[in-house]
Design an enzyme around this catalytic site. Structure first.
Site, PDB file in Angstrom:
ATOM      1  N   ARG A 270     -13.282  -2.885  21.585  1.00  0.00           N
ATOM      2  CA  ARG A 270     -12.445  -3.814  21.519  1.00  0.00           C
ATOM      3  C   ARG A 270     -11.549  -3.655  22.789  1.00  0.00           C
ATOM      4  NH1 ARG A 270     -10.107  -3.908  15.533  1.00  0.00           N
ATOM      5  NH2 ARG A 270      -9.786  -1.767  16.099  1.00  0.00           N
TER       6      ARG A 270
ATOM      7  N   PHE B  75       0.726  -1.281   0.183  1.00  0.00           N
ATOM      8  CA  PHE B  75      -0.003   0.021   0.047  1.00  0.00           C
ATOM      9  C   PHE B  75       0.918   1.354   0.088  1.00  0.00           C
ATOM     10  CE2 PHE B  75      -2.216   2.620   3.292  1.00  0.00           C
ATOM     11  CZ  PHE B  75      -2.844   3.583   2.508  1.00  0.00           C
TER      12      PHE B  75
ATOM     13  N   ARG C 183      -8.998   9.491  16.161  1.00  0.00           N
ATOM     14  CA  ARG C 183      -7.724   9.165  15.373  1.00  0.00           C
ATOM     15  C   ARG C 183      -7.092  10.150  14.685  1.00  0.00           C
ATOM     16  NH1 ARG C 183      -8.075   5.631  18.849  1.00  0.00           N
ATOM     17  NH2 ARG C 183      -8.261   3.446  18.823  1.00  0.00           N
TER      18      ARG C 183
ATOM     19  N   ALA D 156       7.228  -5.380   5.954  1.00  0.00           N
ATOM     20  CA  ALA D 156       7.134  -5.696   7.466  1.00  0.00           C
ATOM     21  C   ALA D 156       5.841  -6.571   7.515  1.00  0.00           C
ATOM     22  CB  ALA D 156       6.812  -4.269   8.297  1.00  0.00           C
TER      23      ALA D 156
ATOM     24  N   TYR E  66       4.188  -6.134  17.622  1.00  0.00           N
ATOM     25  CA  TYR E  66       4.274  -5.155  16.468  1.00  0.00           C
ATOM     26  C   TYR E  66       4.825  -3.815  16.764  1.00  0.00           C
ATOM     27  CZ  TYR E  66       3.023  -1.837  12.709  1.00  0.00           C
ATOM     28  OH  TYR E  66       3.103  -1.107  11.744  1.00  0.00           O
TER      29      TYR E  66
ATOM     30  N   ILE F 100      12.765 -10.448   2.642  1.00  0.00           N
ATOM     31  CA  ILE F 100      13.995  -9.732   3.188  1.00  0.00           C
ATOM     32  C   ILE F 100      14.740 -10.427   4.276  1.00  0.00           C
ATOM     33  CG2 ILE F 100      13.063  -7.360   2.687  1.00  0.00           C
ATOM     34  CD1 ILE F 100      12.165  -7.561   5.776  1.00  0.00           C
TER      35      ILE F 100
HETATM   36  N1  LIG Z   1      -0.915   1.658   7.014  1.00  0.00           N
HETATM   37  C1  LIG Z   1      -0.817   2.297   8.124  1.00  0.00           C
HETATM   38  O1  LIG Z   1      -1.538   2.979   8.594  1.00  0.00           O
HETATM   39  C2  LIG Z   1       0.588   2.194   8.628  1.00  0.00           C
HETATM   40  C3  LIG Z   1       0.825   2.765   9.987  1.00  0.00           C
HETATM   41  C4  LIG Z   1       1.902   2.813  10.576  1.00  0.00           C
HETATM   42  C5  LIG Z   1       2.892   2.172  10.193  1.00  0.00           C
HETATM   43  N2  LIG Z   1       2.919   1.591   8.856  1.00  0.00           N
HETATM   44  C6  LIG Z   1       4.181   0.806   8.109  1.00  0.00           C
HETATM   45  O2  LIG Z   1       4.297   0.934   7.001  1.00  0.00           O
HETATM   46  C7  LIG Z   1       4.936   0.007   6.164  1.00  0.00           C
HETATM   47  C8  LIG Z   1       3.969  -0.067   4.989  1.00  0.00           C
HETATM   48  O3  LIG Z   1       2.615  -0.750   5.468  1.00  0.00           O
HETATM   49  P1  LIG Z   1       1.368  -0.960   4.611  1.00  0.00           P
HETATM   50  O4  LIG Z   1       0.357  -0.348   5.217  1.00  0.00           O
HETATM   51  O5  LIG Z   1       1.618  -0.242   2.978  1.00  0.00           O
HETATM   52  O6  LIG Z   1       1.143  -2.535   4.462  1.00  0.00           O
HETATM   53  P2  LIG Z   1       1.278  -3.471   3.014  1.00  0.00           P
HETATM   54  O7  LIG Z   1       0.992  -4.692   3.958  1.00  0.00           O
HETATM   55  O8  LIG Z   1       0.551  -3.056   2.128  1.00  0.00           O
HETATM   56  O9  LIG Z   1       2.775  -3.280   2.690  1.00  0.00           O
HETATM   57  C9  LIG Z   1       3.787  -4.072   3.178  1.00  0.00           C
HETATM   58  C10 LIG Z   1       4.635  -4.588   2.212  1.00  0.00           C
HETATM   59  O10 LIG Z   1       5.774  -5.558   2.617  1.00  0.00           O
HETATM   60  C11 LIG Z   1       5.834  -6.952   1.924  1.00  0.00           C
HETATM   61  N3  LIG Z   1       6.359  -7.808   2.756  1.00  0.00           N
HETATM   62  C12 LIG Z   1       5.682  -8.180   3.900  1.00  0.00           C
HETATM   63  N4  LIG Z   1       6.919  -9.187   4.449  1.00  0.00           N
HETATM   64  C13 LIG Z   1       7.867  -9.125   3.538  1.00  0.00           C
HETATM   65  C14 LIG Z   1       9.113  -9.925   3.604  1.00  0.00           C
HETATM   66  N5  LIG Z   1       9.346 -10.606   4.634  1.00  0.00           N
HETATM   67  N6  LIG Z   1      10.036  -9.743   2.500  1.00  0.00           N
HETATM   68  C15 LIG Z   1       9.661  -9.118   1.538  1.00  0.00           C
HETATM   69  N7  LIG Z   1       8.245  -8.214   1.444  1.00  0.00           N
HETATM   70  C16 LIG Z   1       7.781  -8.126   2.626  1.00  0.00           C
HETATM   71  C17 LIG Z   1       4.211  -7.100   1.701  1.00  0.00           C
HETATM   72  O11 LIG Z   1       4.154  -8.102   0.703  1.00  0.00           O
HETATM   73  C18 LIG Z   1       3.818  -5.638   1.302  1.00  0.00           C
HETATM   74  O12 LIG Z   1       3.838  -5.442  -0.190  1.00  0.00           O
HETATM   75  C19 LIG Z   1       5.070  -0.949   7.368  1.00  0.00           C
HETATM   76  O13 LIG Z   1       6.393  -1.097   7.555  1.00  0.00           O
HETATM   77  C20 LIG Z   1       4.142  -0.756   8.214  1.00  0.00           C
HETATM   78  O14 LIG Z   1       4.530  -1.565   9.781  1.00  0.00           O
HETATM   79  C21 LIG Z   1       1.839   1.311   8.098  1.00  0.00           C
END
Ligand SMILES: NC(=O)c1ccc[n+]([C@@H]2O[C@H](COP(=O)([O-])OP(=O)(O)OC[C@H]3O[C@@H](n4cnc5c(N)ncnc54)[C@H](O)[C@@H]3O)[C@@H](O)[C@H]2O)c1
Length: 308
Positions: A264, A11, A207, A74, A140, A52
């Protein structure tokens, strides 16, 4: 300049890649497609389907020799990190360390890392600034908080520069509406498909939502600014879940009332991150209003699902 984005099919990562490509950077994506999607991948980026955690990651770094790394990959599910903390730590600590080792071995100039408001736990005051104590309440949140400690050590030992970006609630096109997280994506999809929509508690919990293109832009700004800083990325604007529902209902022009269910356990009542430091240090600020961001997101879901 070449930038390697881990999680670039996800995302937030895919929006980062889009902006990199748009700005003329060479973009390389490393993603195992566990939650990311092929259709998110910018066709101008080079894609490696790669975990990764695996030692073979170094081959990508040796071949591509990126100048910068933006680390988004992640295990992102808070509940999953409680159910399976070992898997969470494997990806979010060992996978992250593997990325760090590759950065050092291939002389990467800087790494920008995605962190989260989850590192703070229950707020002791609002808005939460970066000096707020870290009291994560899930694996997490803990694994995300450990990242910045390792980065400090790698900077001291090897001179690797870093910026950590602690996002509040990110929303926008390409967010998964199926998971636990994206309340915006869930509300839009339930309203568009006329399905039952649930609000936990009375909806007065608040939020702070940041549009994904604003969050992506903060990553691009952090390539050149904010060396060795930990910064909140947020809109610093609180809205209640009920208020959010009302905005989405208005913008989708759908008539539906939510079903209120029990709160929750452990849910935080109010959360809002202070973005003053990011504004000052990165010369960044959110430019998308909530309504504009919601409109863009609604249009995206209408286009992919035909509004169903
Ligand atoms: N969406 C939010 O509101 C939010 C809030 C705080 C932090 N984050 C952080 O932002 C980052 C992106 O999150 P997102 O919301 O886009 O989630 P997402 O799940 O869409 O993106 C994570 C990406 O990492 C890839 N991935 C996961 N494990 C992997 C691995 N072992 N090796 C290679 N690729 C791997 C997934 O396939 C995915 O494309 C993350 O680190 C998340 O913790 C997101």
């Amino acid at each position: 300049m070449k930038v390697l984005v881990t999680g670039g099919a996800g995302f937030i990562g895919s929006h980062i890649v889009d902006e990199l490509v748009c700005k003329g950077y060479e973009a390389v994506i490393v993603d195992n497609l566990s939650t990311g999607k092929k259709e998110n991948i910018n066709p101008k980026a080079k894609f490696y389907e790669q975990n990764i955690v695996d030692s073979s990651l170094i081959r990508v770094f040796t071949k591509e020799k990126p100048d910068y790394v933006i680390h988004q990959a992640a295990q992102v599910d808070v509940q999953a990190s409680i159910k399976d903390p070992i898997f969470d730590a494997k990806v979010n600590i060992l996978g992250f360390l593997n990325v760090l080792e590759c950065c050092v071995k291939s002389n990467v100039k800087k790494i920008v890392c995605a962190s989260s408001a989850a590192v703070y736990g229950k707020p002791k005051y609002l808005p939460i600034d970066e000096n707020h104590p870290l009291n994560p309440e899930s694996g997490y949140g803990l694994t995300k908080s450990v990242m910045s400690r390792y980065l400090g050590i790698y900077h001291q030992l090897y001179g690797l520069n870093y910026t950590v970006l602690r996002y509040s609630n990110v929303y926008g096109p390409r967010q998964d509406a199926g998971g636990e997280g994206g309340v915006v994506a869930i509300f839009i999809n339930k309203l568009l498909s006329n399905k039952d929509l649930f609000i936990f508690g009375n909806g007065e919990q608040t939020r702070d939502f940041i549009f994904v293109k604003d969050a992506a832009h903060a990553n691009i700004m952090a390539l050149e600014k904010g060396d060795n800083a930990v910064l909140n990325i947020s809109s610093k604007t609180q809205i209640s879940i009920q208020g959010l529902f009302e905005r989405i209902k208005y913008l989708t022009k759908k008539e539906k009332e939510p079903i209120y269910t029990e709160s929750r356990k452990g849910d935080i009542l109010h959360s809002c991150l202070d973005n003053t430091n990011a504004k000052k240090i990165l010369h960044w600020e959110p430019v998308w209003s909530l309504d504009d961001g919601l409109r863009d997101t609604i249009n995206y879901y209408i286009n992919i699902y035909g509004g169903k």
